[in-house]
Design a protein around this motif. Structure first.
Motif, PDB file in Angstrom:
ATOM      1  N   UNK A 177       0.570  -1.204   0.248  1.00  0.00           N
ATOM      2  CA  UNK A 177      -0.069  -0.033   0.050  1.00  0.00           C
ATOM      3  C   UNK A 177       0.782   1.370  -0.066  1.00  0.00           C
ATOM      4  N   UNK A 178       1.998   1.416   0.744  1.00  0.00           N
ATOM      5  CA  UNK A 178       2.745   2.779   0.594  1.00  0.00           C
ATOM      6  C   UNK A 178       3.410   3.008  -0.734  1.00  0.00           C
ATOM      7  N   UNK A 179       3.459   2.091  -1.525  1.00  0.00           N
ATOM      8  CA  UNK A 179       3.940   2.441  -2.733  1.00  0.00           C
ATOM      9  C   UNK A 179       2.945   2.364  -3.802  1.00  0.00           C
ATOM     10  N   UNK A 180       1.859   1.971  -3.441  1.00  0.00           N
ATOM     11  CA  UNK A 180       0.589   1.725  -4.458  1.00  0.00           C
ATOM     12  C   UNK A 180       0.338   2.799  -5.419  1.00  0.00           C
ATOM     13  N   UNK A 181       0.296   4.090  -4.650  1.00  0.00           N
ATOM     14  CA  UNK A 181       0.106   5.378  -5.558  1.00  0.00           C
ATOM     15  C   UNK A 181       1.234   5.644  -6.643  1.00  0.00           C
ATOM     16  N   UNK A 182       2.655   5.188  -6.374  1.00  0.00           N
ATOM     17  CA  UNK A 182       3.384   5.590  -7.023  1.00  0.00           C
ATOM     18  C   UNK A 182       3.112   4.737  -8.438  1.00  0.00           C
ATOM     19  N   UNK A 183       2.638   3.123  -8.114  1.00  0.00           N
ATOM     20  CA  UNK A 183       2.297   2.452  -9.137  1.00  0.00           C
ATOM     21  C   UNK A 183       1.443   2.826 -10.090  1.00  0.00           C
ATOM     22  N   UNK A 184       0.385   3.291  -9.514  1.00  0.00           N
ATOM     23  CA  UNK A 184      -0.925   3.546 -10.052  1.00  0.00           C
ATOM     24  C   UNK A 184      -0.481   4.677 -11.228  1.00  0.00           C
ATOM     25  N   UNK A 185       0.274   5.778 -10.699  1.00  0.00           N
ATOM     26  CA  UNK A 185       0.643   6.791 -11.101  1.00  0.00           C
ATOM     27  C   UNK A 185       1.460   6.447 -12.590  1.00  0.00           C
ATOM     28  N   UNK A 186       2.442   5.629 -12.358  1.00  0.00           N
ATOM     29  CA  UNK A 186       3.425   4.863 -13.582  1.00  0.00           C
ATOM     30  C   UNK A 186       2.518   4.130 -14.625  1.00  0.00           C
ATOM     31  N   UNK A 187       1.430   3.281 -13.928  1.00  0.00           N
ATOM     32  CA  UNK A 187       0.697   2.696 -15.021  1.00  0.00           C
ATOM     33  C   UNK A 187      -0.270   3.717 -15.816  1.00  0.00           C
ATOM     34  N   UNK A 188      -0.436   4.925 -15.373  1.00  0.00           N
ATOM     35  CA  UNK A 188      -1.416   5.685 -15.906  1.00  0.00           C
ATOM     36  C   UNK A 188      -0.734   6.385 -17.007  1.00  0.00           C
ATOM     37  N   UNK A 189       0.885   6.511 -16.582  1.00  0.00           N
ATOM     38  CA  UNK A 189       1.765   7.098 -17.741  1.00  0.00           C
ATOM     39  C   UNK A 189       1.904   6.172 -18.939  1.00  0.00           C
ATOM     40  N   UNK A 190       1.971   4.884 -18.626  1.00  0.00           N
ATOM     41  CA  UNK A 190       1.898   3.946 -19.732  1.00  0.00           C
ATOM     42  C   UNK A 190       0.736   4.179 -20.620  1.00  0.00           C
ATOM     43  N   UNK A 191      -0.629   4.223 -20.022  1.00  0.00           N
ATOM     44  CA  UNK A 191      -1.928   4.241 -20.716  1.00  0.00           C
ATOM     45  C   UNK A 191      -2.050   5.569 -21.395  1.00  0.00           C
ATOM     46  N   UNK A 192      -1.554   6.583 -20.842  1.00  0.00           N
ATOM     47  CA  UNK A 192      -1.585   8.168 -21.387  1.00  0.00           C
ATOM     48  C   UNK A 192      -0.403   8.556 -21.949  1.00  0.00           C
ATOM     49  N   UNK A 193       0.402   7.504 -22.468  1.00  0.00           N
ATOM     50  CA  UNK A 193       1.905   8.065 -22.799  1.00  0.00           C
ATOM     51  C   UNK A 193       1.978   9.127 -23.936  1.00  0.00           C
ATOM     52  N   UNK A 194       1.216   8.901 -24.782  1.00  0.00           N
ATOM     53  CA  UNK A 194       1.367   9.647 -25.903  1.00  0.00           C
ATOM     54  C   UNK A 194       0.588  11.151 -25.886  1.00  0.00           C
ATOM     55  N   UNK A 195      -0.015  11.322 -24.679  1.00  0.00           N
ATOM     56  CA  UNK A 195      -0.315  12.886 -24.232  1.00  0.00           C
ATOM     57  C   UNK A 195       0.884  13.665 -24.535  1.00  0.00           C
ATOM     58  N   UNK A 196       0.566  14.794 -24.847  1.00  0.00           N
ATOM     59  CA  UNK A 196       1.541  16.130 -25.161  1.00  0.00           C
ATOM     60  C   UNK A 196       1.507  17.045 -24.039  1.00  0.00           C
ATOM     61  N   UNK A 197       2.525  17.670 -23.609  1.00  0.00           N
ATOM     62  CA  UNK A 197       2.799  18.730 -22.769  1.00  0.00           C
ATOM     63  C   UNK A 197       3.227  19.919 -23.886  1.00  0.00           C
ATOM     64  N   UNK A 198       3.006  21.034 -23.617  1.00  0.00           N
ATOM     65  CA  UNK A 198       3.459  22.372 -24.322  1.00  0.00           C
ATOM     66  C   UNK A 198       3.968  23.389 -23.292  1.00  0.00           C
ATOM     67  N   UNK A 199       4.997  24.319 -23.718  1.00  0.00           N
ATOM     68  CA  UNK A 199       5.536  25.207 -23.013  1.00  0.00           C
ATOM     69  C   UNK A 199       5.499  26.589 -24.274  1.00  0.00           C
ATOM     70  N   UNK A 200       4.739  27.423 -23.929  1.00  0.00           N
ATOM     71  CA  UNK A 200       4.530  28.560 -24.822  1.00  0.00           C
ATOM     72  C   UNK A 200       5.460  29.769 -24.277  1.00  0.00           C
TER      73      UNK A 200
END
Length: 300
Positions: A177-200
């Motif tokens: 459980x203490x590491x579960x949040x990190x794992x969820x975030x990393x798995x969501x990174x895989x799912x949404x890996x092609x999302x783009x960030x921009x800096x204007x």
């Protein structure tokens, strides 16, 4: 605020140019780009600020903010655990949707843009990719010129830790459980890996990018609620034991990721959700509001 280090690569920049439509001549602002920004309601525009496409900005809710309360109840000293609650959302009051005109041939490395660290909200400044940064990422000239003249960009997958780095394979289903949040975030990174960030960046205004319109300004809780509702509807039996507990409860947060990620996470079943269902719910929140009240979230 998107506080990351610059992690562009030659391949990543090439992909970004292709995705936006890079086959245009330098100096021609003839490509339209829709971007979103999660922001305080009193902060407007995009100059010297960061934003994302729908998939990229969705990550901040579904991949990061949503699981903060779960994480902070177990790791109260974590960086995003303001007062131990995980509600580091005081500055994230609204989403704004913008239309930009850009010259993709000038896209450069992503430049994190943030306000001063004194509690105020301006002026924002961007961390440019300097000559050493360019060399470290194998980017040859005009890397600096492109970053300064245009806008920077990267992807979720290139900028966040992935499941293979945090909880590979079967470990994702047995992570404590203490590491579960990190794992969820990393798995969501895989799912949404092609999302783009921009800096204007400000120096690129009118040269590599131009703000055409602020299309919508809507309450962040409404947008996020649309995404959450789609997940809840996909498997209501998971959420039934949560009863009237808030979306920030351990029960609700755990169910969200079990439904979205499926059997890739502890307690999940089946293949999980198609990311397009999440993206469509996010984008639909910015649709016009019909006279009968249907459609997107109300304008603020």
């Amino acid at each position: 605020m998107r506080q990351w280090v610059v992690t562009a690569t030659v391949a990543a920049v090439a992909v970004l140019r292709s995705a936006i439509g890079a086959h245009v001549s330098s100096g021609s602002l003839n490509q339209t780009l829709t971007v979103y920004r999660l922001t305080p309601i009193n902060v407007t525009g995009v100059t010297n600020m960061d934003s994302g496409n729908a998939e990229g900005d969705l990550f901040f809710y579904a991949g990061d903010d949503l699981n903060n309360p779960y994480n902070c109840r177990r790791n109260p000293t974590a960086s995003k655990c303001a007062n131990g609650t995980g509600h580091e959302l005081f500055y994230k009051q609204v989403y704004r949707q913008f239309t930009l005109r850009v010259d993709p041939s000038l896209v450069g490395p992503y430049a994190p843009c943030n306000p001063p660290e004194n509690g105020t909200w301006g002026p924002f400044t961007c961390q440019f990719c300097d000559a050493d940064c360019c060399r470290s990422h194998g980017l040859r000239p005009p890397c600096q010129a492109a970053a300064a003249r245009m806008f920077g960009s990267t992807t979720v997958g290139a900028h966040e830790q992935t499941a293979s780095q945090v909880c590979p394979g079967a470990k994702a289903r047995t992570v404590p459980p203490p590491k579960q949040s990190e794992c969820w975030k990393a798995q969501m990174t895989d799912l949404l890996a092609k999302g783009h960030y921009y800096s204007t960046q400000a120096v690129g205004d009118g040269v590599g990018w131009r703000l055409v319109d602020t299309v919508r300004t809507v309450n962040a809780t409404c947008v996020n609620g649309r995404v959450y509702a789609v997940v809840r509807a996909a498997r209501p039996r998971c959420f039934a034991p949560c009863g009237s507990q808030p979306d920030t409860s351990d029960c609700a947060i755990t169910c969200f990721y079990q439904v979205v990620l499926g059997d890739k996470t502890r307690g999940g079943v089946g293949p999980g959700m198609d990311k397009q269902a999440l993206i469509s719910a996010f984008e639909g929140a910015f649709a016009p509001v019909a006279p009968n009240g249907t459609g997107g979230c109300p304008e603020l």
